[in-house]
Design a protein around this motif. Structure first.
Motif, short mmCIF file in Angstrom:
data_model
loop_
_atom_site.label_atom_id
_atom_site.label_comp_id
_atom_site.label_asym_id
_atom_site.label_seq_id
_atom_site.Cartn_x
_atom_site.Cartn_y
_atom_site.Cartn_z
N TYR A 173 9.79 -7.09 -1.81
CA TYR A 173 9.09 -8.29 -1.33
C TYR A 173 9.75 -8.78 -0.04
CZ TYR A 173 6.45 -8.75 -5.67
OH TYR A 173 5.59 -8.53 -6.72
N ARG A 174 8.93 -9.13 0.91
CA ARG A 174 9.43 -9.74 2.13
C ARG A 174 9.71 -11.22 1.88
NH1 ARG A 174 4.87 -7.26 6.26
NH2 ARG A 174 5.59 -5.08 6.22
N GLU A 175 10.23 -11.87 2.89
CA GLU A 175 10.53 -13.31 2.76
C GLU A 175 9.27 -14.13 2.53
OE1 GLU A 175 12.67 -14.48 6.19
OE2 GLU A 175 14.47 -13.30 5.73
N ASP A 176 8.14 -13.61 2.98
CA ASP A 176 6.87 -14.34 2.77
C ASP A 176 6.20 -13.95 1.45
OD1 ASP A 176 6.20 -11.78 3.40
OD2 ASP A 176 5.06 -12.27 5.22
N SER A 177 6.98 -13.29 0.56
CA SER A 177 6.52 -12.91 -0.78
C SER A 177 5.42 -11.87 -0.78
CB SER A 177 6.05 -14.15 -1.57
OG SER A 177 7.11 -15.06 -1.72
N ILE A 178 5.28 -11.16 0.34
CA ILE A 178 4.29 -10.08 0.41
C ILE A 178 4.97 -8.77 -0.01
CG2 ILE A 178 2.81 -8.73 1.94
CD1 ILE A 178 2.39 -11.23 3.61
N LEU A 179 4.36 -8.07 -0.94
CA LEU A 179 4.90 -6.81 -1.43
C LEU A 179 4.62 -5.70 -0.43
CD1 LEU A 179 6.22 -5.36 -3.91
CD2 LEU A 179 3.89 -4.85 -4.68
N PHE A 180 5.63 -4.92 -0.14
CA PHE A 180 5.43 -3.79 0.77
C PHE A 180 6.19 -2.57 0.24
CE2 PHE A 180 9.47 -5.43 2.08
CZ PHE A 180 10.18 -4.37 2.62
N GLU A 181 5.76 -1.40 0.71
CA GLU A 181 6.37 -0.13 0.30
C GLU A 181 7.25 0.42 1.41
OE1 GLU A 181 3.25 1.86 -2.84
OE2 GLU A 181 2.84 2.09 -0.67
N MET A 182 8.25 1.19 1.03
CA MET A 182 9.15 1.78 2.00
C MET A 182 9.71 3.08 1.45
SD MET A 182 12.56 -0.62 1.57
CE MET A 182 13.54 0.47 2.58
N TYR A 183 10.02 3.99 2.37
CA TYR A 183 10.69 5.23 1.98
C TYR A 183 12.20 4.97 1.95
CZ TYR A 183 6.47 8.03 2.79
OH TYR A 183 5.21 8.58 2.71
N THR A 184 12.86 5.57 0.97
CA THR A 184 14.32 5.53 0.94
C THR A 184 14.86 6.94 0.80
OG1 THR A 184 16.29 4.75 -0.26
CG2 THR A 184 14.29 5.08 -1.55
N LEU A 185 15.90 7.23 1.55
CA LEU A 185 16.54 8.54 1.52
C LEU A 185 17.76 8.56 0.59
CD1 LEU A 185 16.40 9.36 5.34
CD2 LEU A 185 14.98 10.34 3.54
N ASP A 186 17.92 7.51 -0.21
CA ASP A 186 19.07 7.48 -1.13
C ASP A 186 19.11 8.69 -2.05
OD1 ASP A 186 19.85 5.14 0.02
OD2 ASP A 186 19.15 3.83 -1.61
N PRO A 187 17.97 9.14 -2.60
CA PRO A 187 18.02 10.34 -3.46
C PRO A 187 18.55 11.57 -2.73
CG PRO A 187 15.95 9.19 -3.78
CD PRO A 187 16.61 8.56 -2.59
N MET A 188 18.21 11.70 -1.44
CA MET A 188 18.69 12.84 -0.67
C MET A 188 20.21 12.79 -0.54
SD MET A 188 18.06 13.90 3.32
CE MET A 188 19.21 12.63 3.88
#
Length: 233
Positions: free
Chosen positions: A87-102
């Motif tokens: 969630y952003r500061e304006d409470s809007i849900l957004f998606e993102m890629y994360t490379l943590d598994p890699m």
């Protein structure tokens, strides 16, 4: 003009790639296209775009958007890439890629390679120590044939502890030669003897049996303590 171009080029920035990833991505199960997709995602993330579209990624590559979508799905299935929801500061849900598994996979594979390297080093040290032990017991350097025989034992699934146990058995029996030791290892393998403890019990059993047989055949005054003769089995 040249200075301005150079400054513009510098402002583009650089991307940091772990050298271990470049040298081991094939062994980790990645191909070149999958690796490039991961690198482009990292670059987009560093530029502030945490969820680049297949179209955006494919513009930089030699594959179309459909192929890029397939690559992204495959990377997620292989566990190198993950989609997170925040969630952003304006409470809007957004998606993102994360490379943590890699990076998790990279760390685990690095530790595995380190362990493999350590195991090889231990094997080399063990091989060297076996030659030293044999030369100490024989009181002389081993001949080329004896060195070849010792190497053959180590390649033939004989653990170094069992080879040392066979050497000890030969010393106890007073038959310090490679033919006798080879016969001991053969008999142990045939009888499923896998540990020095089992080998010790096995040897004691036959020596006790021979001792009892000798008591019946040898006069009391001339009685000696026999040893199990592995070559006669």
């Amino acid at each position: 003009m040249l200075k301005d171009n150079f400054l513009a080029w510098m402002k583009e920035g650089n991307i940091s790639i772990p050298s271990f990833l470049l040298s081991h991505y094939k062994r980790m199960g990645l191909n070149e296209l999958e690796l490039m997709v991961l690198l482009h995602i990292q670059h987009y993330n560093e530029k502030g775009n945490s969820f680049p579209t297949p179209d955006q990624i494919s513009e930089r590559m030699s594959v179309d958007s459909s192929q890029c979508s397939s690559l992204l799905r495959r990377l997620i299935q292989k566990g190198f890439l993950q989609i997170k929801e925040e969630y952003r500061e304006d409470s809007i849900l957004f998606e993102m890629y994360t490379l943590d598994p890699m990076y998790d996979k990279l760390l685990q594979f690095f530790l595995k390679v380190q362990n493999e390297t350590s195991s090889v080093q231990v094997e080399l040290e063990t091989e060297e120590s076996l030659y030293t032990v044999f030369e100490k017991e024989f009181g002389r350097p081993l001949s080329p044939f004896e060195c070849e025989t010792l190497a053959m034992w180590m390649e033939d699934e004989h653990h170094f502890t069992m080879i040392k146990a066979a050497l000890k058995e030969a010393v106890i029996s007073g038959k310090l030669n490679f033919r006798y030791i080879d016969r001991i290892l053969f008999e142990w393998k045939k009888n499923g003897i896998r540990t020095p403890e089992q080998a010790k019990t096995h040897g004691q059993k036959f020596r006790l049996q021979n001792r009892r047989e000798k008591k019946q055949d040898i006069p009391q005054a001339n009685k000696t303590v026999p040893f199990y003769n592995w070559l006669e089995q």
